[in-house]
Design a protein around this motif. Structure first.
Motif, mmCIF file in Angstrom:
data_model
loop_
_atom_site.group_PDB
_atom_site.id
_atom_site.type_symbol
_atom_site.label_atom_id
_atom_site.label_comp_id
_atom_site.label_asym_id
_atom_site.label_seq_id
_atom_site.Cartn_x
_atom_site.Cartn_y
_atom_site.Cartn_z
ATOM 1 N N THR A 1 0.718 -1.194 0.018
ATOM 2 C CA THR A 1 -0.045 0.051 0.073
ATOM 3 C C THR A 1 0.852 1.309 -0.012
ATOM 4 N N VAL B 1 -8.650 5.001 -4.199
ATOM 5 C CA VAL B 1 -7.380 4.765 -3.594
ATOM 6 C C VAL B 1 -6.974 5.219 -2.233
ATOM 7 N N ALA C 1 -9.109 3.380 0.538
ATOM 8 C CA ALA C 1 -8.715 1.912 0.794
ATOM 9 C C ALA C 1 -7.348 1.934 1.546
ATOM 10 N N THR C 2 -6.297 2.733 1.024
ATOM 11 C CA THR C 2 -4.944 2.554 1.741
ATOM 12 C C THR C 2 -5.151 3.388 3.146
ATOM 13 N N LEU D 1 -8.992 -1.239 -3.293
ATOM 14 C CA LEU D 1 -7.522 -0.659 -3.894
ATOM 15 C C LEU D 1 -7.238 -1.119 -5.084
#
Length: 428
Positions: A29, A116, A119-120, A92
Motif C-alpha cells: 500500500t 485508492v 482503501a489505503t 484498492l
C-alpha cells in the motif's frame, strides 16, 4: 492452535509472523500511495493536465487516507482485522486498475482520490497501531518502528522501478504492476493473519505468564465508536497538540516531499528516474531511521525525541532549495539528513497516544491523529502545487514547510506534561 503456529511456537512468538504479514501489506500500500509522484509528469504530458489539477486528486487521496483511519480502527474492533483489510485491498486493486481507462481529470479524482485514498487509509498506520497493541506488550516501539518503516521500504522497492517502467513502457504499465502487487498480498494477509493471540491460545509477546488470556472483542457500531473516541479525546489538550504536530508532519512529508520532489527535480533538469532514485535513497535511510526511532521510543522520553525530529526536519527543508546548487553537499546530504528523519515521528507519537489514552482507546484516537496528518498532507500537496504554478518554483513552499516543522518542535514539548494517571478515555 493451527499447524503454522505449532510449527513456529518452539522458535518464536506468532506475533512476529503477524508483524511480517502486516509489513508486506503496508509495503504494497505504501508503494501504491507513492505512485502518483511518478505519474505526475506522465499525466501532465499525456493529457495536458496542470500540476495543480493533478495535485487536487492527490490531495483528495491524502485527505481520505487519513480520514478513513479512525473508522477503520473501529471497524477492525467490531468486524475483525482480516475482513476489514481484505475488503480495502480489493477496493484498492479495483481503483488502481480502473484508472488505466481514465481520460478526464474527474476520473483521476474518483479512482486515485476516492477509491485508492479511502482503501489505503484502512491498510495504514491505524492497522499497525491495532496489531501492535494486540500482539505485543514488550518491544512495541521497535515493532511500530519496523511497520512504519514499510512506507520507506515501499518507496525503495517501487519508485525507481516504476519510474523506469514509465520511461520505457508508459504510465498504464505502472497501473498494471501496482494493481497486480496488491492482488498478490491479499490472500497472503487472509490466510496468515490471526485476529488476537487468544485465537491461538497465546498471550501478547512479553505478557506475564500468569496474566489472563484476553478474548474480549468490543461490539457496537463502528461509526459510534469512532466518533465517541473523537468527542472524548477532543476535550483534552493533548489531542490537539498531537493532531496539530502530526498535521505538520504530514504536510512536510507525504504532502510536500513525497508528492512534489520528483517534479521539483525536473525543474532543475534532473530526470524522473534520478528523482525517483533520490526518493528511494531517502527510503533506505528512513528504513534505518524509523526503526531506530522505535527502539529509542522504548527507552527515552518521546516528547524530546519529537522535538529533535521536527526541528532537524525543518532545517533540512529550509535548506532544500539551496541543495540543488551543490554537488556532494547538495541533494545527497539532504537525502541522508531528511531521510533518517522522514517518518521517525510515528513511533514516539504512537507511544504518547498510548500513554495518554490507554491501550484500548489509543488505536482509534491515533486514527484521528493520523487524520490530522493526512489533512496536512492534502493541504501541502495542493498548496505546493498552486505555489509552483503561480511562482514558477518550489522555494516558498519549502521555506513554509520547514518553518512549520520548527513550530511543531515546540508544540510537542507540551504533550502529556501534567498527567499523573490514565485519563477516563482509556477505559472507554
Amino acid at each position: 492452535m493451527n499447524a503454522l503456529s505449532r510449527l513456529v511456537a518452539p522458535r518464536f512468538h506468532y506475533g512476529w509472523i503477524v508483524a511480517a504479514v502486516v509489513f508486506c501489506v503496508l509495503l504494497a500500500t505504501a508503494g501504491t500511495r507513492a505512485t502518483p509522484s511518478v505519474l505526475m509528469l506522465p499525466l501532465e504530458h499525456a493529457f495536458g493536465w496542470s500540476r495543480a489539477t493533478i495535485s487536487l486528486a492527490i490531495s483528495v487521496n491524502l485527505a481520505l487516507y487519513g480520514l478513513t483511519g479512525p473508522f477503520a480502527a473501529a471497524a477492525m474492533q467490531r468486524f475483525g482485522v482480516r475482513p476489514t483489510v481484505v475488503t480495502a485491498l480489493l477496493v484498492l486493486a479495483s481503483g488502481v486498475a480502473l484508472s488505466s481507462l481514465m481520460t478526464r481529470p474527474w476520473q483521476f479524482v474518483v479512482t486515485w482520490g476516492l477509491m485508492v485514498g479511502s482503501a489505503t487509509g484502512v491498510a495504514a498506520l491505524t492497522l499497525s497501531a491495532t496489531v501492535v497493541s494486540r500482539w505485543f506488550t514488550h518491544r512495541r516501539g521497535l515493532v511500530m518502528g519496523i511497520l512504519t518503516a514499510s512506507t520507506a521500504t515501499g518507496q525503495l522497492v517501487f519508485l525507481p522501478m516504476l519510474a523506469a517502467v514509465v520511461e520505457h513502457a508508459g504510465w498504464r504499465a505502472v497501473i498494471a504492476i501496482v494493481a497486480g502487487v496488491v492482488l498478490v498480498v491479499t490472500p497472503l494477509f487472509w490466510f496468515l493473519l490471526r485476529e488476537r493471540p487468544s485465537d491461538l491460545g497465546l498471550r501478547p509477546y512479553g505478557e506475564a505468564s500468569d496474566a489472563p488470556i484476553v478474548t474480549h472483542a468490543p461490539t457496537g457500531n463502528p461509526l459510534v465508536t469512532a466518533f465517541s473516541a473523537l468527542f472524548s479525546a477532543a476535550r483534552t489538550r493533548d489531542f490537539w497538540l498531537l493532531s496539530g504536530s502530526f498535521f505538520i508532519c504530514g504536510a512536510s512529508t507525504n504532502g510536500y516531499v513525497g508528492t512534489h520532489l520528483i517534479a521539483m527535480c525536473a525543474d532543475y533538469g534532473i530526470d524522473e528516474v534520478r528523482g525517483a532514485g533520490l526518493l528511494a535513497a531517502m527510503g533506505i535511510f528512513d528504513l534505518f531511521g524509523t526503526t531506530f526511532s522505535g527502539w529509542l521510543s522504548d527507552r527515552f522520553n518521546s516528547r524530546y525525541l519529537l522535538f529533535w525530529y521536527y526541528g532537524l526536519r525543518g532545517l533540512s527543508l529550509i535548506y532544500l532549495p539551496f541543495a540543488f546548487g551543490f554537488e556532494f553537499f547538495g541533494l545527497p546530504l539532504f537525502a541522508l539528513f531528511y531521510g533518517l528523519d522522514w517518518i521517525a515521528t510515528v513511533p514516539p507519537t504512537v507511544r504518547l497516544a498510548n500513554d495518554v489514552y490507554g491501550k484500548s482507546a489509543a488505536p482509534i484516537v491515533f486514527g484521528w491523529v493520523v487524520a490530522g496528518h493526512q489533512l496536512g498532507a492534502a493541504f501541502a500537496a495542493l498548496g505546493a502545487g498552486y505555489l509552483r504554478a503561480s511562482l514558477g518554483s518550489y522555494t516558498v513552499a519549502s521555506v513554509i514547510s520547514g518553518s512549520l516543522c520548527l513550530c511543531a518542535s515546540l508544540m510537542v514539548l507540551q504533550i502529556n506534561r501534567r498527567r499523573t494517571g490514565t485519563p477516563e478515555l482509556a477505559s472507554a
